[in-house]
Motif scaffolding. Structure first.
Motif, PDB file in Angstrom:
ATOM      1  N   GLY A  31     -43.971  -5.207 -45.629  1.00 25.59           N
ATOM      2  CA  GLY A  31     -44.188  -5.508 -47.038  1.00 25.59           C
ATOM      3  C   GLY A  31     -45.524  -5.076 -47.579  1.00 25.59           C
ATOM      4  O   GLY A  31     -46.017  -5.612 -48.575  1.00 25.59           O
ATOM      5  N   ILE A  32     -46.144  -4.073 -46.945  1.00 22.78           N
ATOM      6  CA  ILE A  32     -47.473  -3.650 -47.386  1.00 22.78           C
ATOM      7  C   ILE A  32     -47.423  -2.422 -48.299  1.00 22.78           C
ATOM      8  O   ILE A  32     -48.436  -2.027 -48.863  1.00 22.78           O
ATOM      9  CB  ILE A  32     -48.386  -3.363 -46.179  1.00 22.78           C
ATOM     10  CG1 ILE A  32     -47.764  -2.295 -45.264  1.00 22.78           C
ATOM     11  CG2 ILE A  32     -48.657  -4.639 -45.393  1.00 22.78           C
ATOM     12  CD1 ILE A  32     -48.652  -1.903 -44.099  1.00 22.78           C
ATOM     13  N   ASP A  33     -46.239  -1.827 -48.442  1.00 26.93           N
ATOM     14  CA  ASP A  33     -46.117  -0.688 -49.349  1.00 26.93           C
ATOM     15  C   ASP A  33     -46.131  -1.181 -50.793  1.00 26.93           C
ATOM     16  O   ASP A  33     -45.766  -2.324 -51.086  1.00 26.93           O
ATOM     17  CB  ASP A  33     -44.837   0.101 -49.071  1.00 26.93           C
ATOM     18  CG  ASP A  33     -43.585  -0.737 -49.254  1.00 26.93           C
ATOM     19  OD1 ASP A  33     -43.583  -1.918 -48.816  1.00 26.93           O
ATOM     20  OD2 ASP A  33     -42.597  -0.243 -49.836  1.00 26.93           O
ATOM     21  N   VAL A  34     -46.572  -0.335 -51.702  1.00 25.66           N
ATOM     22  CA  VAL A  34     -46.664  -0.695 -53.117  1.00 25.66           C
ATOM     23  C   VAL A  34     -45.967   0.377 -53.955  1.00 25.66           C
ATOM     24  O   VAL A  34     -46.335   1.556 -53.903  1.00 25.66           O
ATOM     25  CB  VAL A  34     -48.138  -0.835 -53.563  1.00 25.66           C
ATOM     26  CG1 VAL A  34     -48.211  -1.083 -55.067  1.00 25.66           C
ATOM     27  CG2 VAL A  34     -48.820  -1.960 -52.806  1.00 25.66           C
ATOM     28  N   ILE A  35     -44.960  -0.049 -54.698  1.00 23.70           N
ATOM     29  CA  ILE A  35     -44.276   0.825 -55.641  1.00 23.70           C
ATOM     30  C   ILE A  35     -44.836   0.542 -57.030  1.00 23.70           C
ATOM     31  O   ILE A  35     -44.851  -0.615 -57.464  1.00 23.70           O
ATOM     32  CB  ILE A  35     -42.749   0.561 -55.643  1.00 23.70           C
ATOM     33  CG1 ILE A  35     -42.169   0.698 -54.233  1.00 23.70           C
ATOM     34  CG2 ILE A  35     -42.054   1.481 -56.633  1.00 23.70           C
ATOM     35  CD1 ILE A  35     -42.249   2.079 -53.663  1.00 23.70           C
ATOM     36  N   SER A  92     -43.617  -4.468 -53.237  1.00 23.55           N
ATOM     37  CA  SER A  92     -43.093  -3.714 -52.101  1.00 23.55           C
ATOM     38  C   SER A  92     -41.716  -3.162 -52.454  1.00 23.55           C
ATOM     39  O   SER A  92     -41.035  -3.662 -53.355  1.00 23.55           O
ATOM     40  CB  SER A  92     -43.013  -4.592 -50.853  1.00 23.55           C
ATOM     41  OG  SER A  92     -42.008  -5.582 -50.986  1.00 23.55           O
ATOM     42  N   SER A  93     -41.303  -2.140 -51.736  1.00 26.41           N
ATOM     43  CA  SER A  93     -40.061  -1.445 -52.095  1.00 26.41           C
ATOM     44  C   SER A  93     -38.851  -2.364 -52.051  1.00 26.41           C
ATOM     45  O   SER A  93     -37.976  -2.302 -52.932  1.00 26.41           O
ATOM     46  CB  SER A  93     -39.854  -0.240 -51.164  1.00 26.41           C
ATOM     47  OG  SER A  93     -39.904  -0.630 -49.804  1.00 26.41           O
ATOM     48  N   ASN A  94     -38.772  -3.242 -51.036  1.00 27.26           N
ATOM     49  CA  ASN A  94     -37.621  -4.136 -50.938  1.00 27.26           C
ATOM     50  C   ASN A  94     -37.452  -4.988 -52.193  1.00 27.26           C
ATOM     51  O   ASN A  94     -36.349  -5.104 -52.740  1.00 27.26           O
ATOM     52  CB  ASN A  94     -37.765  -5.071 -49.728  1.00 27.26           C
ATOM     53  CG  ASN A  94     -37.388  -4.395 -48.427  1.00 27.26           C
ATOM     54  OD1 ASN A  94     -36.750  -3.346 -48.418  1.00 27.26           O
ATOM     55  ND2 ASN A  94     -37.785  -4.992 -47.312  1.00 27.26           N
ATOM     56  N   TYR A  95     -38.537  -5.583 -52.641  1.00 24.66           N
ATOM     57  CA  TYR A  95     -38.441  -6.510 -53.774  1.00 24.66           C
ATOM     58  C   TYR A  95     -38.406  -5.792 -55.114  1.00 24.66           C
ATOM     59  O   TYR A  95     -37.723  -6.239 -56.046  1.00 24.66           O
ATOM     60  CB  TYR A  95     -39.565  -7.546 -53.699  1.00 24.66           C
ATOM     61  CG  TYR A  95     -39.275  -8.536 -52.600  1.00 24.66           C
ATOM     62  CD1 TYR A  95     -38.317  -9.527 -52.771  1.00 24.66           C
ATOM     63  CD2 TYR A  95     -39.889  -8.444 -51.352  1.00 24.66           C
ATOM     64  CE1 TYR A  95     -38.006 -10.415 -51.757  1.00 24.66           C
ATOM     65  CE2 TYR A  95     -39.588  -9.318 -50.334  1.00 24.66           C
ATOM     66  CZ  TYR A  95     -38.629 -10.303 -50.540  1.00 24.66           C
ATOM     67  OH  TYR A  95     -38.303 -11.173 -49.523  1.00 24.66           O
ATOM     68  N   HIS A  96     -39.129  -4.702 -55.223  1.00 24.47           N
ATOM     69  CA  HIS A  96     -39.066  -3.923 -56.462  1.00 24.47           C
ATOM     70  C   HIS A  96     -37.644  -3.407 -56.692  1.00 24.47           C
ATOM     71  O   HIS A  96     -37.093  -3.527 -57.798  1.00 24.47           O
ATOM     72  CB  HIS A  96     -40.056  -2.762 -56.392  1.00 24.47           C
ATOM     73  CG  HIS A  96     -40.016  -1.861 -57.580  1.00 24.47           C
ATOM     74  ND1 HIS A  96     -40.541  -2.202 -58.811  1.00 24.47           N
ATOM     75  CD2 HIS A  96     -39.482  -0.608 -57.731  1.00 24.47           C
ATOM     76  CE1 HIS A  96     -40.340  -1.213 -59.660  1.00 24.47           C
ATOM     77  NE2 HIS A  96     -39.713  -0.231 -59.032  1.00 24.47           N
ATOM     78  N   ASN A  97     -37.044  -2.848 -55.659  1.00 25.27           N
ATOM     79  CA  ASN A  97     -35.695  -2.305 -55.794  1.00 25.27           C
ATOM     80  C   ASN A  97     -34.672  -3.407 -56.071  1.00 25.27           C
ATOM     81  O   ASN A  97     -33.733  -3.224 -56.867  1.00 25.27           O
ATOM     82  CB  ASN A  97     -35.306  -1.532 -54.537  1.00 25.27           C
ATOM     83  CG  ASN A  97     -36.131  -0.273 -54.354  1.00 25.27           C
ATOM     84  OD1 ASN A  97     -36.658   0.278 -55.315  1.00 25.27           O
ATOM     85  ND2 ASN A  97     -36.268   0.178 -53.119  1.00 25.27           N
ATOM     86  N   TYR A  98     -34.847  -4.554 -55.415  1.00 25.62           N
ATOM     87  CA  TYR A  98     -33.897  -5.648 -55.627  1.00 25.62           C
ATOM     88  C   TYR A  98     -33.998  -6.188 -57.053  1.00 25.62           C
ATOM     89  O   TYR A  98     -32.977  -6.452 -57.705  1.00 25.62           O
ATOM     90  CB  TYR A  98     -34.139  -6.769 -54.619  1.00 25.62           C
ATOM     91  CG  TYR A  98     -33.087  -7.856 -54.714  1.00 25.62           C
ATOM     92  CD1 TYR A  98     -31.772  -7.604 -54.344  1.00 25.62           C
ATOM     93  CD2 TYR A  98     -33.398  -9.115 -55.205  1.00 25.62           C
ATOM     94  CE1 TYR A  98     -30.798  -8.586 -54.448  1.00 25.62           C
ATOM     95  CE2 TYR A  98     -32.432 -10.101 -55.308  1.00 25.62           C
ATOM     96  CZ  TYR A  98     -31.134  -9.823 -54.931  1.00 25.62           C
ATOM     97  OH  TYR A  98     -30.163 -10.790 -55.048  1.00 25.62           O
ATOM     98  N   ALA A  99     -35.213  -6.335 -57.564  1.00 27.15           N
ATOM     99  CA  ALA A  99     -35.380  -6.825 -58.932  1.00 27.15           C
ATOM    100  C   ALA A  99     -34.778  -5.853 -59.934  1.00 27.15           C
ATOM    101  O   ALA A  99     -34.163  -6.276 -60.930  1.00 27.15           O
ATOM    102  CB  ALA A  99     -36.856  -7.059 -59.231  1.00 27.15           C
ATOM    103  N   ASN A 100     -34.928  -4.549 -59.711  1.00 27.12           N
ATOM    104  CA  ASN A 100     -34.266  -3.565 -60.577  1.00 27.12           C
ATOM    105  C   ASN A 100     -32.760  -3.783 -60.583  1.00 27.12           C
ATOM    106  O   ASN A 100     -32.113  -3.766 -61.637  1.00 27.12           O
ATOM    107  CB  ASN A 100     -34.572  -2.146 -60.087  1.00 27.12           C
ATOM    108  CG  ASN A 100     -35.893  -1.611 -60.600  1.00 27.12           C
ATOM    109  OD1 ASN A 100     -36.286  -1.885 -61.726  1.00 27.12           O
ATOM    110  ND2 ASN A 100     -36.576  -0.848 -59.772  1.00 27.12           N
TER     111      ASN A 100
END
Length: 318
Positions: A31-35, A92-100
């Motif tokens: 979870g350290i990546d940032v989109i 992070s990509s997991n949460y950004h993509n899920y929220a989209n």
């Protein structure tokens, strides 16, 4: 200048999430990546970041689907990310993509809360930060808040809280606070708890046979909340919370996964609600053959798509 020498001796190792070294250094592994916020071309959802409290370093990422009518009001989902109270962010990509995906599928405005994390900020700081974010959302009553997307397009009569794992724990407690503190400015319709992180001293369901998993859950909880009395802390065990019957919404949707250690806790939570003074409706959905937060890890699989559709239907139910 010579590089700083760090103590490489590990004080706490919790794979695959993080390591903490004896010199206090925290190494997060997931979870350290940032989109960056953007217009997501796949979902046509736009996002942007806002600061809720600069003093406390509380922020959020907002998501809005394509608006065809500038006077259109949409349901509002306040989302709290998981990660054992220690890792991940809304960025992070997991949460950004899920929220989209949720914003698009449910046609809802989403506020994804960036609360401070343990161990630097032990529990209950995450819960207090999340409550500050909920109050910030409520400040948009009558269209007078600091964020135009919420003023113009969020229906504060149709608000939902949701979260996965530790974020589901937070969602539950935010609904309790809405019920006990009678927060003016939002009407909380329901909460969605995805694979909620609840626990307790006495095993329930299949937990009796899962000694290693039980020890791991206890360890993570005590790490995130060093001042806790243990796993029967009301923050972690709803059965020990005298305010359970004050849950401030009329509907609850719980998701559990068949292979998840936390599965039995989700079923137990449903049982506790039904026996409490709370007079709402609780529904639970179990996904066969899947493990913890599978929908974030493999969002395009058939079971994840079904889960997303169920969440969207819950938000849009009349």
């Amino acid at each position: 200048m010579e590089p700083i020498a760090h103590d490489q001796e590990v004080a706490f190792d919790f794979p695959p999430l993080m390591k903490v070294y004896k010199d206090g250094r925290v190494e997060r592994i997931v979870g350290i990546d940032v989109i960056p916020p953007c217009l997501d071309l796949k979902t046509n959802v736009e996002s942007r970041d806002v600061v809720i409290s600069p003093e406390s370093d509380i922020s959020a990422r907002l998501y809005i689907p394509k608006i065809t009518n500038q006077n259109q009001k949409l349901p509002l989902l306040v989302y709290f990310h998981g990660g054992g109270f220690c890792v991940e962010t809304p960025f992070s990509s997991n949460y950004h993509n899920y929220a989209n995906s949720v914003a698009s599928q449910a046609q809802a405005v989403v506020v994804s809360v960036n609360y401070r994390r343990a161990p630097e900020h032990p529990i209950p700081i995450a819960h207090e930060d999340s409550w500050a974010a909920v109050k910030w959302v409520a400040s948009h009553l009558d269209g007078n808040g600091p964020e135009d997307w919420l003023n113009l397009h969020a229906n504060l009569e149709k608000v939902f809280f949701a979260g996965d794992s530790a974020g589901a724990n937070i969602s539950h407690h935010m609904a309790i606070r809405v019920g006990t503190e009678k927060l003016k400015g939002i009407k909380l319709q329901g909460i969605v708890l995805l694979h909620p992180f609840f626990w307790g001293v006495e095993p329930v369901g299949s937990e009796s046979a899962e000694l290693e998993q039980r020890a791991r859950a206890d360890q993570l909880w005590r790490f995130a909340c060093p001042t806790t009395t243990g796993s029967d802390d009301p923050i972690m065990n709803p059965a020990k919370d005298k305010n359970l019957g004050s849950l401030g919404c009329g509907r609850v949707l719980i998701f559990v996964a068949e292979e998840d250690t936390l599965r039995s806790r989700g079923w137990y939570y449903k049982e506790l609600l039904e026996k409490s003074e709370w007079d709402g409706v609780v529904e639970i959905f179990e996904t066969k053959g899947e493990n913890h937060v599978f929908h974030l890890i493999n969002p395009s699989c058939e079971n994840a798509v079904a889960l997303l559709n169920h969440v969207a239907s819950f938000i849009n139910q009349n």
